[in-house]
Scaffold this motif. Structure first.
Motif, short mmCIF file in Angstrom:
data_model
loop_
_atom_site.label_atom_id
_atom_site.label_comp_id
_atom_site.label_asym_id
_atom_site.label_seq_id
_atom_site.Cartn_x
_atom_site.Cartn_y
_atom_site.Cartn_z
N ILE A 39 -10.94 -43.01 -6.82
CA ILE A 39 -9.74 -43.10 -5.99
C ILE A 39 -9.09 -41.73 -5.88
O ILE A 39 -8.67 -41.30 -4.78
CB ILE A 39 -8.74 -44.12 -6.58
N LEU A 40 -8.98 -41.01 -7.00
CA LEU A 40 -8.35 -39.70 -7.00
C LEU A 40 -9.14 -38.70 -6.15
O LEU A 40 -8.56 -37.95 -5.36
CB LEU A 40 -8.23 -39.18 -8.43
N ILE A 41 -10.46 -38.73 -6.28
CA ILE A 41 -11.30 -37.80 -5.52
C ILE A 41 -11.21 -38.10 -4.03
O ILE A 41 -11.08 -37.20 -3.19
CB ILE A 41 -12.76 -37.86 -6.01
N MET A 42 -11.28 -39.39 -3.66
CA MET A 42 -11.23 -39.77 -2.25
C MET A 42 -9.86 -39.45 -1.65
O MET A 42 -9.76 -38.99 -0.50
CB MET A 42 -11.52 -41.27 -2.08
N ALA A 43 -8.81 -39.68 -2.41
CA ALA A 43 -7.46 -39.35 -1.93
C ALA A 43 -7.33 -37.85 -1.71
O ALA A 43 -6.74 -37.41 -0.70
CB ALA A 43 -6.41 -39.84 -2.93
N ALA A 44 -7.89 -37.06 -2.63
CA ALA A 44 -7.84 -35.60 -2.48
C ALA A 44 -8.58 -35.14 -1.23
O ALA A 44 -8.09 -34.30 -0.47
CB ALA A 44 -8.42 -34.93 -3.73
N LEU A 45 -9.77 -35.73 -0.98
CA LEU A 45 -10.54 -35.37 0.21
C LEU A 45 -9.79 -35.75 1.48
O LEU A 45 -9.77 -35.00 2.47
CB LEU A 45 -11.91 -36.05 0.17
N ALA A 46 -9.17 -36.94 1.47
CA ALA A 46 -8.43 -37.39 2.65
C ALA A 46 -7.24 -36.48 2.94
O ALA A 46 -6.98 -36.11 4.09
CB ALA A 46 -7.96 -38.83 2.45
N VAL A 47 -6.52 -36.10 1.89
CA VAL A 47 -5.34 -35.23 2.07
C VAL A 47 -5.77 -33.83 2.52
O VAL A 47 -5.19 -33.26 3.44
CB VAL A 47 -4.53 -35.16 0.76
N LEU A 48 -6.79 -33.27 1.87
CA LEU A 48 -7.25 -31.93 2.24
C LEU A 48 -7.82 -31.90 3.66
O LEU A 48 -7.61 -30.93 4.40
CB LEU A 48 -8.32 -31.46 1.25
N GLY A 49 -8.53 -32.95 4.02
CA GLY A 49 -9.15 -32.97 5.33
C GLY A 49 -8.23 -33.34 6.47
O GLY A 49 -8.30 -32.76 7.55
N ALA A 50 -7.32 -34.32 6.22
CA ALA A 50 -6.54 -34.87 7.34
C ALA A 50 -5.03 -34.86 7.12
O ALA A 50 -4.29 -35.16 8.05
CB ALA A 50 -6.98 -36.30 7.62
N GLY A 51 -4.59 -34.53 5.91
CA GLY A 51 -3.16 -34.64 5.61
C GLY A 51 -2.26 -33.94 6.59
O GLY A 51 -1.26 -34.49 7.08
N ARG A 52 -2.61 -32.69 6.94
CA ARG A 52 -1.76 -31.91 7.84
C ARG A 52 -1.85 -32.43 9.28
O ARG A 52 -0.88 -32.39 10.03
CB ARG A 52 -2.19 -30.44 7.79
N SER A 53 -3.03 -32.94 9.67
CA SER A 53 -3.25 -33.32 11.07
C SER A 53 -2.67 -34.69 11.41
O SER A 53 -2.28 -34.92 12.56
CB SER A 53 -4.76 -33.33 11.36
N LEU A 54 -2.61 -35.60 10.45
CA LEU A 54 -2.15 -36.95 10.75
C LEU A 54 -0.71 -36.98 11.25
O LEU A 54 -0.34 -37.81 12.08
CB LEU A 54 -2.29 -37.83 9.51
#
Length: 234
Positions: A39-54
């Motif tokens: 969960i922590l790894i997937m959340a980190a990938l989601a934030v790094l990849g899309a956090g700013r763009s969403l």
């Protein structure tokens, strides 16, 4: 006759599709690797990849949906390689689909409407070093180097602002960028694990190609930075 402009979609409505894709990717990742760390790894990938763009102000484009799906596949790929040495064939298949979508989102962006925010989103997903990190247990820490070039270059622009200018289009740069994922995916495949020379050669070619590409671009930026500097008057 007066025409009324349709109001932009509310943030909640606009976020529904990408958040659904990323949520589904997290669920799949947990099914593959049911650990709290997942969960922590997937959340980190989601934030790094899309956090700013969403939460950007610019309109969401069709190419952004493809980039989101690609990010979801990268997350599932990461779950498939967690705790393993090398990539299984299912992981290679998911990784290959993500690479195909990488080509698709650029094509769709050119055929619809390209935005700077969409380009930033695509770049953020490209910058995720999942492939390089996943290769460390197979070939050692040196395989992380291909994934660091983007960050090293970005960091260098803070010291060297002249490197922030737009580079001219380059077929060589695009070819090397497109080949990176293929080479690194090959380097961790079951075929490469069974035949180490294939894996080491693939990772080494990826690294050498990036050195050539970035070195060529830095040389061009330096030459044009010198040309723009005013000649001191005597």
């Amino acid at each position: 006759m007066s025409t009324s402009r349709r109001p932009p979609p509310t943030p909640g409505l606009r976020l529904f599709a990408p958040l659904s894709v990323l949520g589904a990717a997290i669920v799949l990742a947990l099914a593959v690797h049911p650990q709290w760390s997942t969960i922590l790894i997937m959340a980190a990938l989601a934030v790094l990849g899309a956090g700013r763009s969403l939460f950007r102000a610019e309109k969401w484009q069709p190419a952004d949906d493809i980039t989101t799906l690609r990010l979801g596949l990268i997350m599932v790929f990461a779950a498939l390689v967690l705790g393993n040495v090398g990539f299984s064939w299912p992981a290679v298949t998911v990784g290959a689909l993500a690479l195909i979508l990488d080509a698709c989102d650029g094509y769709v962006a050119r055929r619809t409407r390209t935005t700077s925010a969409g380009a930033d989103f695509d770049e953020s997903v490209d910058a995720l070093v999942v492939l390089s990190v996943a290769l460390i247990p197979v070939w050692g820490w040196w395989v992380l180097l291909p994934g660091t070039f983007y960050y090293l270059f970005r960091g260098a622009t803070l010291i060297r602002p002249d490197w922030r200018r737009q580079l001219p289009p380059s077929v060589l740069r695009k070819t090397i960028a497109a080949s990176q994922g293929i080479l690194l995916l090959t380097a961790g495949s079951p075929l490469a694990v069974e035949n180490p020379w294939i894996g080491i050669m693939s990772a080494a070619i990826a690294l050498a190609a990036l050195v050539i590409s970035f070195g060529r671009d830095v040389l061009w930026l330096e030459q044009h930075a010198e040309a723009r500097r005013p000649t001191p008057s005597r």
